[in-house]
Design a protein around this motif. Sequence first.
Motif, PDB file in Angstrom:
ATOM      1  N   PHE A   1       0.825  -1.207   0.000  1.00 45.95           N
ATOM      2  CA  PHE A   1       0.000   0.000   0.000  1.00 45.95           C
ATOM      3  C   PHE A   1       0.862   1.261   0.000  1.00 45.95           C
ATOM      4  N   ASP A   2       0.462   2.228  -0.811  1.00 47.22           N
ATOM      5  CA  ASP A   2       1.017   3.570  -0.781  1.00 47.22           C
ATOM      6  C   ASP A   2      -0.121   4.487  -0.343  1.00 47.22           C
ATOM      7  N   PRO A   3      -0.156   4.880   0.942  1.00 47.91           N
ATOM      8  CA  PRO A   3      -1.295   5.666   1.436  1.00 47.91           C
ATOM      9  C   PRO A   3      -1.362   7.081   0.857  1.00 47.91           C
ATOM     10  N   PHE A   4      -0.250   7.632   0.415  1.00 46.51           N
ATOM     11  CA  PHE A   4      -0.266   8.977  -0.153  1.00 46.51           C
ATOM     12  C   PHE A   4      -0.858   8.963  -1.561  1.00 46.51           C
ATOM     13  N   ALA A   5      -0.356   8.068  -2.426  1.00 51.87           N
ATOM     14  CA  ALA A   5      -0.859   7.980  -3.797  1.00 51.87           C
ATOM     15  C   ALA A   5      -2.106   7.100  -3.892  1.00 51.87           C
ATOM     16  N   ARG A   6      -2.443   6.407  -2.803  1.00 52.30           N
ATOM     17  CA  ARG A   6      -3.631   5.562  -2.702  1.00 52.30           C
ATOM     18  C   ARG A   6      -3.642   4.447  -3.747  1.00 52.30           C
ATOM     19  N   HIS A   7      -2.567   3.652  -3.744  1.00 53.86           N
ATOM     20  CA  HIS A   7      -2.560   2.474  -4.606  1.00 53.86           C
ATOM     21  C   HIS A   7      -1.977   1.285  -3.861  1.00 53.86           C
ATOM     22  N   ALA A   8      -2.233   0.093  -4.400  1.00 52.15           N
ATOM     23  CA  ALA A   8      -1.722  -1.153  -3.832  1.00 52.15           C
ATOM     24  C   ALA A   8      -1.624  -2.179  -4.953  1.00 52.15           C
ATOM     25  N   GLU A   9      -0.880  -3.239  -4.677  1.00 52.04           N
ATOM     26  CA  GLU A   9      -0.742  -4.340  -5.633  1.00 52.04           C
ATOM     27  C   GLU A   9      -1.687  -5.467  -5.242  1.00 52.04           C
TER      28      GLU A   9
ATOM     29  N   ASN B   1     -10.385   2.995   0.068  1.00 49.99           N
ATOM     30  CA  ASN B   1     -10.273   4.284  -0.617  1.00 49.99           C
ATOM     31  C   ASN B   1      -9.067   4.347  -1.550  1.00 49.99           C
ATOM     32  N   LEU B   2      -8.780   3.240  -2.218  1.00 50.11           N
ATOM     33  CA  LEU B   2      -7.682   3.234  -3.185  1.00 50.11           C
ATOM     34  C   LEU B   2      -8.114   3.936  -4.463  1.00 50.11           C
ATOM     35  N   HIS B   3      -7.138   4.498  -5.144  1.00 48.19           N
ATOM     36  CA  HIS B   3      -7.364   5.119  -6.453  1.00 48.19           C
ATOM     37  C   HIS B   3      -6.965   4.157  -7.575  1.00 48.19           C
ATOM     38  N   ARG B   4      -5.983   3.312  -7.294  1.00 46.88           N
ATOM     39  CA  ARG B   4      -5.422   2.434  -8.327  1.00 46.88           C
ATOM     40  C   ARG B   4      -5.009   1.120  -7.701  1.00 46.88           C
ATOM     41  N   ILE B   5      -5.230   0.018  -8.429  1.00 47.38           N
ATOM     42  CA  ILE B   5      -4.758  -1.308  -8.027  1.00 47.38           C
ATOM     43  C   ILE B   5      -4.015  -1.876  -9.224  1.00 47.38           C
ATOM     44  N   HIS B   6      -2.832  -2.405  -8.976  1.00 47.83           N
ATOM     45  CA  HIS B   6      -2.023  -2.943 -10.066  1.00 47.83           C
ATOM     46  C   HIS B   6      -1.584  -4.366  -9.732  1.00 47.83           C
TER      47      HIS B   6
END
Length: 170
Positions: A78-86, A117-122
Amino acid sequence: MSEPPAVTLRARTDADLDVLFEIAADLDTWEERNPSAPAPLTRERFDARHAARTGGDDVEFVVDVEGRAVGTVALFGFDPFARHAEAGISLLPGARGRGIGTAALVQLVEFGFTRRNLHRIHLQAIASNTGGLRAYEKAGFVLEGRLREHAWVRGGYEDIVLMGVLAPRR
């Protein structure tokens, strides 16, 4: 074409550990699930690894079909600042190719966007995992790029396919 079985995501229980060990110890798909070199996995090492997993941001669900564990899906890194996770998924061989992985990923993505509240999932996948790539596309992931000959898989180099999905605009 038959309907895929009902898939639910739930917390892991001790009763699931035999199935999860079977998946983790499968050397045939090791490179599709791990960045480390393949090696036999003992039950003791597996149990110790699971016992050490406490807290942290990683989110792991058991993939359940009709009351039986058939795999896991997870969000990690998780990257809480950019709101993404794998995202990652592992299924028993008998659960593959039946729409179970797609259904589990759709639920995981919904959880990530709505509850975390993620913006992106990769995700990343080896190029020869065509069944997985199809499931990822059906779950909404799109091709973002390739790392050419990036992984050593079963005696040869393979591309790593990079895919992602963005949260819907509100």
